[in-house]
Design a protein around this motif. Structure first.
Motif, PDB file in Angstrom:
ATOM      1  N   ASN A  44      48.920 101.463   8.813  1.00  0.00           N
ATOM      2  CA  ASN A  44      49.801 101.480  10.051  1.00  0.00           C
ATOM      3  C   ASN A  44      48.994 101.237  11.385  1.00  0.00           C
ATOM      4  O   ASN A  44      49.244 100.629  12.479  1.00  0.00           O
ATOM      5  CB  ASN A  44      50.509 102.836   9.740  1.00  0.00           C
ATOM      6  CG  ASN A  44      51.823 102.921   9.271  1.00  0.00           C
ATOM      7  OD1 ASN A  44      52.073 101.742   8.753  1.00  0.00           O
ATOM      8  ND2 ASN A  44      52.012 104.098   8.741  1.00  0.00           N
ATOM      9  N   ASP A  45      47.785 102.114  11.340  1.00  0.00           N
ATOM     10  CA  ASP A  45      46.906 101.707  12.390  1.00  0.00           C
ATOM     11  C   ASP A  45      46.271 100.304  12.579  1.00  0.00           C
ATOM     12  O   ASP A  45      46.280 100.072  13.762  1.00  0.00           O
ATOM     13  CB  ASP A  45      45.658 102.851  12.190  1.00  0.00           C
ATOM     14  CG  ASP A  45      45.668 104.230  12.381  1.00  0.00           C
ATOM     15  OD1 ASP A  45      46.819 104.410  12.773  1.00  0.00           O
ATOM     16  OD2 ASP A  45      44.949 104.855  11.883  1.00  0.00           O
ATOM     17  N   ARG A  46      46.228  99.635  11.632  1.00  0.00           N
ATOM     18  CA  ARG A  46      45.735  98.146  11.694  1.00  0.00           C
ATOM     19  C   ARG A  46      47.141  97.384  11.868  1.00  0.00           C
ATOM     20  O   ARG A  46      46.734  96.665  13.068  1.00  0.00           O
ATOM     21  CB  ARG A  46      45.183  97.987  10.288  1.00  0.00           C
ATOM     22  CG  ARG A  46      44.908  96.431  10.216  1.00  0.00           C
ATOM     23  CD  ARG A  46      43.969  96.138   8.952  1.00  0.00           C
ATOM     24  NE  ARG A  46      43.655  94.682   8.649  1.00  0.00           N
ATOM     25  CZ  ARG A  46      43.299  94.346   7.580  1.00  0.00           C
ATOM     26  NH1 ARG A  46      42.520  95.177   6.735  1.00  0.00           N
ATOM     27  NH2 ARG A  46      42.871  93.116   7.343  1.00  0.00           N
ATOM     28  N   LEU A  47      48.140  97.530  11.619  1.00  0.00           N
ATOM     29  CA  LEU A  47      49.420  96.662  11.817  1.00  0.00           C
ATOM     30  C   LEU A  47      49.844  97.245  13.194  1.00  0.00           C
ATOM     31  O   LEU A  47      50.379  96.419  13.816  1.00  0.00           O
ATOM     32  CB  LEU A  47      50.441  96.920  10.677  1.00  0.00           C
ATOM     33  CG  LEU A  47      49.960  96.852   9.418  1.00  0.00           C
ATOM     34  CD1 LEU A  47      51.090  97.001   8.267  1.00  0.00           C
ATOM     35  CD2 LEU A  47      49.896  95.085   9.329  1.00  0.00           C
ATOM     36  N   ARG A  48      49.602  98.373  13.737  1.00  0.00           N
ATOM     37  CA  ARG A  48      50.146  98.757  14.962  1.00  0.00           C
ATOM     38  C   ARG A  48      49.402  97.652  16.194  1.00  0.00           C
ATOM     39  O   ARG A  48      49.969  97.401  17.067  1.00  0.00           O
ATOM     40  CB  ARG A  48      49.939 100.091  15.412  1.00  0.00           C
ATOM     41  CG  ARG A  48      50.673 100.660  16.542  1.00  0.00           C
ATOM     42  CD  ARG A  48      50.548 102.222  16.653  1.00  0.00           C
ATOM     43  NE  ARG A  48      50.725 103.003  15.357  1.00  0.00           N
ATOM     44  CZ  ARG A  48      50.029 103.471  14.448  1.00  0.00           C
ATOM     45  NH1 ARG A  48      48.648 103.663  14.986  1.00  0.00           N
ATOM     46  NH2 ARG A  48      50.731 104.125  13.373  1.00  0.00           N
ATOM     47  N   PRO A  53      52.962 109.910   7.197  1.00  0.00           N
ATOM     48  CA  PRO A  53      51.751 109.012   7.977  1.00  0.00           C
ATOM     49  C   PRO A  53      52.257 108.271   8.956  1.00  0.00           C
ATOM     50  O   PRO A  53      51.436 107.048   9.197  1.00  0.00           O
ATOM     51  CB  PRO A  53      51.140 108.472   6.935  1.00  0.00           C
ATOM     52  CG  PRO A  53      52.518 107.894   6.114  1.00  0.00           C
ATOM     53  CD  PRO A  53      53.449 109.247   6.295  1.00  0.00           C
ATOM     54  N   PHE A  54      53.235 108.352   9.882  1.00  0.00           N
ATOM     55  CA  PHE A  54      53.679 107.720  10.829  1.00  0.00           C
ATOM     56  C   PHE A  54      53.687 108.297  12.070  1.00  0.00           C
ATOM     57  O   PHE A  54      53.778 109.543  12.141  1.00  0.00           O
ATOM     58  CB  PHE A  54      55.089 106.974  10.662  1.00  0.00           C
ATOM     59  CG  PHE A  54      55.356 106.204   9.408  1.00  0.00           C
ATOM     60  CD1 PHE A  54      55.096 104.873   9.407  1.00  0.00           C
ATOM     61  CD2 PHE A  54      55.421 106.817   8.206  1.00  0.00           C
ATOM     62  CE1 PHE A  54      55.134 104.042   8.348  1.00  0.00           C
ATOM     63  CE2 PHE A  54      55.909 106.065   7.005  1.00  0.00           C
ATOM     64  CZ  PHE A  54      55.504 104.854   7.117  1.00  0.00           C
ATOM     65  N   THR A  55      53.469 107.756  13.318  1.00  0.00           N
ATOM     66  CA  THR A  55      53.407 108.458  14.672  1.00  0.00           C
ATOM     67  C   THR A  55      55.264 108.601  14.880  1.00  0.00           C
ATOM     68  O   THR A  55      55.829 107.862  14.217  1.00  0.00           O
ATOM     69  CB  THR A  55      52.926 107.537  15.590  1.00  0.00           C
ATOM     70  OG1 THR A  55      53.676 106.368  15.715  1.00  0.00           O
ATOM     71  CG2 THR A  55      51.450 107.414  15.411  1.00  0.00           C
ATOM     72  N   ILE A  56      55.445 109.186  15.909  1.00  0.00           N
ATOM     73  CA  ILE A  56      56.712 109.374  16.293  1.00  0.00           C
ATOM     74  C   ILE A  56      57.198 108.270  16.642  1.00  0.00           C
ATOM     75  O   ILE A  56      58.545 107.752  16.283  1.00  0.00           O
ATOM     76  CB  ILE A  56      56.940 110.806  17.367  1.00  0.00           C
ATOM     77  CG1 ILE A  56      56.510 112.202  16.573  1.00  0.00           C
ATOM     78  CG2 ILE A  56      58.195 110.662  18.324  1.00  0.00           C
ATOM     79  CD1 ILE A  56      56.397 113.381  17.548  1.00  0.00           C
ATOM     80  N   PRO A  57      56.640 107.514  17.662  1.00  0.00           N
ATOM     81  CA  PRO A  57      57.053 106.218  18.137  1.00  0.00           C
ATOM     82  C   PRO A  57      57.620 105.278  16.951  1.00  0.00           C
ATOM     83  O   PRO A  57      58.252 104.444  16.801  1.00  0.00           O
ATOM     84  CB  PRO A  57      56.080 105.674  18.970  1.00  0.00           C
ATOM     85  CG  PRO A  57      55.274 106.876  19.564  1.00  0.00           C
ATOM     86  CD  PRO A  57      55.516 107.810  18.579  1.00  0.00           C
ATOM     87  N   ASP A  58      56.163 105.089  15.953  1.00  0.00           N
ATOM     88  CA  ASP A  58      56.692 104.508  14.783  1.00  0.00           C
ATOM     89  C   ASP A  58      57.791 104.667  14.008  1.00  0.00           C
ATOM     90  O   ASP A  58      58.644 103.675  13.657  1.00  0.00           O
ATOM     91  CB  ASP A  58      55.479 104.914  13.671  1.00  0.00           C
ATOM     92  CG  ASP A  58      54.359 104.035  13.954  1.00  0.00           C
ATOM     93  OD1 ASP A  58      54.033 103.121  14.821  1.00  0.00           O
ATOM     94  OD2 ASP A  58      53.075 104.412  13.470  1.00  0.00           O
ATOM     95  N   TRP A  59      58.197 105.957  13.890  1.00  0.00           N
ATOM     96  CA  TRP A  59      59.274 106.387  12.893  1.00  0.00           C
ATOM     97  C   TRP A  59      60.715 106.232  13.496  1.00  0.00           C
ATOM     98  O   TRP A  59      61.508 105.716  13.063  1.00  0.00           O
ATOM     99  CB  TRP A  59      59.133 107.785  12.417  1.00  0.00           C
ATOM    100  CG  TRP A  59      60.157 108.237  11.324  1.00  0.00           C
ATOM    101  CD1 TRP A  59      60.899 109.018  11.256  1.00  0.00           C
ATOM    102  CD2 TRP A  59      60.108 107.685   9.908  1.00  0.00           C
ATOM    103  NE1 TRP A  59      61.665 109.196  10.096  1.00  0.00           N
ATOM    104  CE2 TRP A  59      60.909 108.420   9.356  1.00  0.00           C
ATOM    105  CE3 TRP A  59      59.283 106.665   9.371  1.00  0.00           C
ATOM    106  CZ2 TRP A  59      61.066 108.022   7.754  1.00  0.00           C
ATOM    107  CZ3 TRP A  59      59.153 106.426   8.106  1.00  0.00           C
ATOM    108  CH2 TRP A  59      60.211 107.012   7.388  1.00  0.00           C
ATOM    109  N   THR A  60      60.647 106.596  15.188  1.00  0.00           N
ATOM    110  CA  THR A  60      61.939 106.502  15.720  1.00  0.00           C
ATOM    111  C   THR A  60      62.360 105.139  16.179  1.00  0.00           C
ATOM    112  O   THR A  60      63.334 104.724  16.396  1.00  0.00           O
ATOM    113  CB  THR A  60      61.873 107.210  17.182  1.00  0.00           C
ATOM    114  OG1 THR A  60      60.573 106.814  18.076  1.00  0.00           O
ATOM    115  CG2 THR A  60      61.508 108.849  16.695  1.00  0.00           C
TER     116      THR A  60
END
Length: 660
Positions: free
Chosen positions: A272-276, A402-409
């Protein structure tokens, strides 16, 4: 958008003509301003049955019962509730009762799932009648027709608002409380006293609601993959916790994943860090083999892990696909691109008589908790939602790891803002009266321990609310455990519970086989790992390498069945397959490629009623690495061993190796 319950309103008196057109052949429906908070009064006259022909099957009896659209204002109009009644097979003996099955969604028609339910309950139907009732707004019960929503076109939240506006002040008359009261009226009309009620997914939400509102109408209650009606977390953090647990459990139980070591959840966080920072933009083939443009970012990974509980493919492939992409020697995004393409929603929701996206919104926007005050004007809800997000960040910043709040929302899956433009209710009715009293009816709760759609944690909460409940955890079970079980364990527990009002010995629920993970996704034959030596014939490493590729090519096909709807699909790196059948699925493979330089053709039989998978194929690889092989293993076996017989390059092969 099918929503988290997957696998998850209304009209106005002033626009009766438009409303009647919207719901099809209904009598005029109307709304009132008073709350309809309780079951329809016992003094209400018993409704009559309007019998009609059944489209199928011919042995059933079909009809409609016209019930008040707004129970608080019965003279204002009615809605037709469709049902399908299957008389017991042996009419010479007294009836032992009636079984009712309620489908999930919300939005799916129970009558559209008749074949699965009839298969499940078949052993009991000699002396038991079987009844399907479509909830108001679905199937044969005047399905809600919000065309822009049903098409999945355009801005989803705006389309939800348009559907709500189309329904107007009747937008809150399709909640679960109304549907539960409708079922009671249908039972009255058919002179049925008590029933054995089975619900799966949202059908369990309906089942709990019916149990609380009409406890005297139940003989037994079965809740398969359930979640609480009351006091739900509007962020559904129990599902995130279940998702993390399921990813780790699934990996730990599969030797191919466990042998890799490390934490698969941490690997998701790292990718996720890489894809962000650098999303993957490419093409992949959807479940029906159609090439589409795909973006893989943290939101797409969120869609994968959240929907993993619909079946084995995502658990089976995600960790290997992440490792293939992050491999520093040869980054390969193809497995991830395929997974995201297969998980992408279809271009439309399909026939409204099978699934109504309008009803889905009508139910969740009224019955599920929201992150704003549902009585607040639509214009102010955005600020309330932002305040809820800010509070979550301050109090639980790792809520969706393993997701940030912005990722998930912002993931397509989560739908936290879907209802933000839904109308303010004019006569809100919560599914169960407060305080709710859960009856002492014999209740069976089934929960797959890999189910993150309806978490085991939530299922335990539901079981704790019914004083006479039995909780059964199903090892390696995903979402909905008894349908399609083919008399293995959970389906037999369900049969016994209906027959005897007790679950009996449930130890078999711990004996389901693990989901076998893909260890790696090599690009070429040379990069594949040779299959282990074993069996009757000694083989070279090169020959066993080809066997490994063929094994993985064949094993890659049955999981595609879960995402395919038109009977044809494509291999990971090329070639095509087709299939027919539902219980005994027969595949034909034509030049299917799991690695770039080996094509596999032949036949594959997946007998879902026995668990046996057999394949007879030819493989064409580079040089002399070609052969003819017969493979066979029982998919139901824990740590299944496959038998491989045949020849590679004219040399005999006889191996026994772990099934892929």
């Amino acid at each position: 958008m099918l929503g988290r319950r997957g696998s998850r309103a209304r009209w106005v008196a002033s626009v009766v003509v438009a409303a009647a057109a919207l719901v099809g052949t209904s009598t005029a429906v109307a709304t009132g301003s008073s709350a309809a908070s309780a079951a329809i009064p016992p003094a209400a006259p018993r409704p009559s049955v309007h019998w009609g022909p059944c489209v199928r099957p011919q042995t059933a009896q079909c009809g409609q019962v016209h019930v008040p659209f707004d129970p608080a204002d019965p003279p204002a109009g009615t809605i037709a509730i469709g049902f399908e009644f299957h008389p017991r097979r042996d009419s010479n003996l007294p009836s032992l009762g009636t079984i009712v099955a309620a489908e999930g969604g919300p939005g799916y028609a129970s009558t559209s799932s008749r074949s699965g339910y009839l298969d499940l309950f078949h052993p009991l139907l000699d002396r038991r009648d079987f009844l399907l009732v479509d909830n108001r707004g679905t199937g044969t019960s005047q399905p809600i027709k919000c065309a822009p929503l049903q098409s999945f076109n355009g801005n989803y939240i705006n389309r939800v608002g348009l559907c709500g506006a189309q329904l107007g002040s009747a937008s809150d008359l399709y909640g679960t409380a109304f549907a539960a009261d409708d079922l009671a009226l249908v039972l009255d009309a058919l002179s049925i006293d008590k029933v054995d009620l089975y619900g799966d997914s949202y059908g369990t939400f309906f089942g709990q609601t019916f149990a609380v509102r009409h406890p005297d109408r139940l003989r037994t209650l079965i809740l398969d993959s359930t979640y609480p009606v009351e006091r739900q977390d509007p962020w559904y953090r129990d599902e995130t916790r279940a998702m993390v647990d399921a990813i780790r459990l699934s990996c730990r139980r599969s030797p191919a994943c466990a042998s890799v070591g490390g934490d698969p959840v941490q690997r998701i966080g790292a990718v996720n860090d890489r894809l962000r920072a650098n999303p993957i933009h490419g093409t992949g083939y959807d479940g029906d083999g159609v090439k589409i443009k795909v973006t893989v970012d943290p939101g797409a990974i969120g869609l994968l892990v959240a929907s993993a509980a619909y079946g084995p493919p995502i658990y089976r492939e995600l960790d290997g696909a992440i490792r293939a992409y992050t491999n520093p020697a040869a980054s390969d995004p193809a497995p991830l691109l395929r997974m995201v393409a297969e998980a992408e929603p279809p271009g439309k929701a399909g026939p409204v008589r099978q699934y109504s996206q309008g009803l889905y919104l009508a139910a969740i926007c009224n019955d599920y908790p929201q992150l704003w005050d549902i009585n607040a004007p639509i214009a102010t809800r955005g600020a309330q939602y932002s305040a809820s997000v800010a509070y979550l960040r301050a109090t639980d910043p790792n809520a969706f790891y393993p997701f940030t709040i912005p990722d998930w929302t912002h993931s397509f899956w989560t739908e936290f803002r879907s209802c933000i433009k839904w109308p303010v209710p004019s006569h809100y009715v919560f599914p169960v009266p407060q305080p709710a009293h859960y009856p002492n009816v014999p209740t069976l709760v089934l929960s797959g321990d890999l189910d993150s759609l309806t978490s085991p944690e939530g299922a335990h909460t539901v079981a704790s609310r019914f004083p006479n409940s039995t909780f059964v955890s199903v090892a390696n079970g995903t979402h909905v455990t008894a349908e399609g079980d083919f008399n293995r364990c959970t389906s037999t527990i369900v049969m016994r519970f209906v027959a005897e009002k007790r679950a009996g010995d449930t130890s078999c629920a711990a004996q389901y086989s693990e989901i076998r993970h893909v260890e790696s996704f090599p690009l070429t034959l040379a990069a594949a790992v040779p299959a282990p030596q074993g069996g009757t014939v000694h083989s070279s490493a090169d020959d066993r390498r080809l066997v490994d590729v063929v094994m993985n090519t064949v094993a890659d096909i049955p999981p595609r069945w879960f995402t395919n709807y038109d009977g044809t699909g494509v291999g990971l790196r090329g070639g095509r397959f087709s299939y027919s059948g539902g219980a005994d699925v027969k595949f034909k493979l034509k030049d299917v490629r799991w690695v770039d330089d080996v094509s596999v053709s032949g036949t594959l039989d997946w007998n879902r009623t026995t668990g046996w998978i057999t394949a007879t194929v030819t493989a064409a690889g580079p040089g002399n690495e070609s052969g003819e092989l017969h493979l066979r293993w029982r998919d139901w076996d824990i740590h299944a061993i496959a038998s491989v017989q045949g020849q590679v390059g004219g040399r005999p092969v006889g191996l026994a190796l772990p099934a892929s």
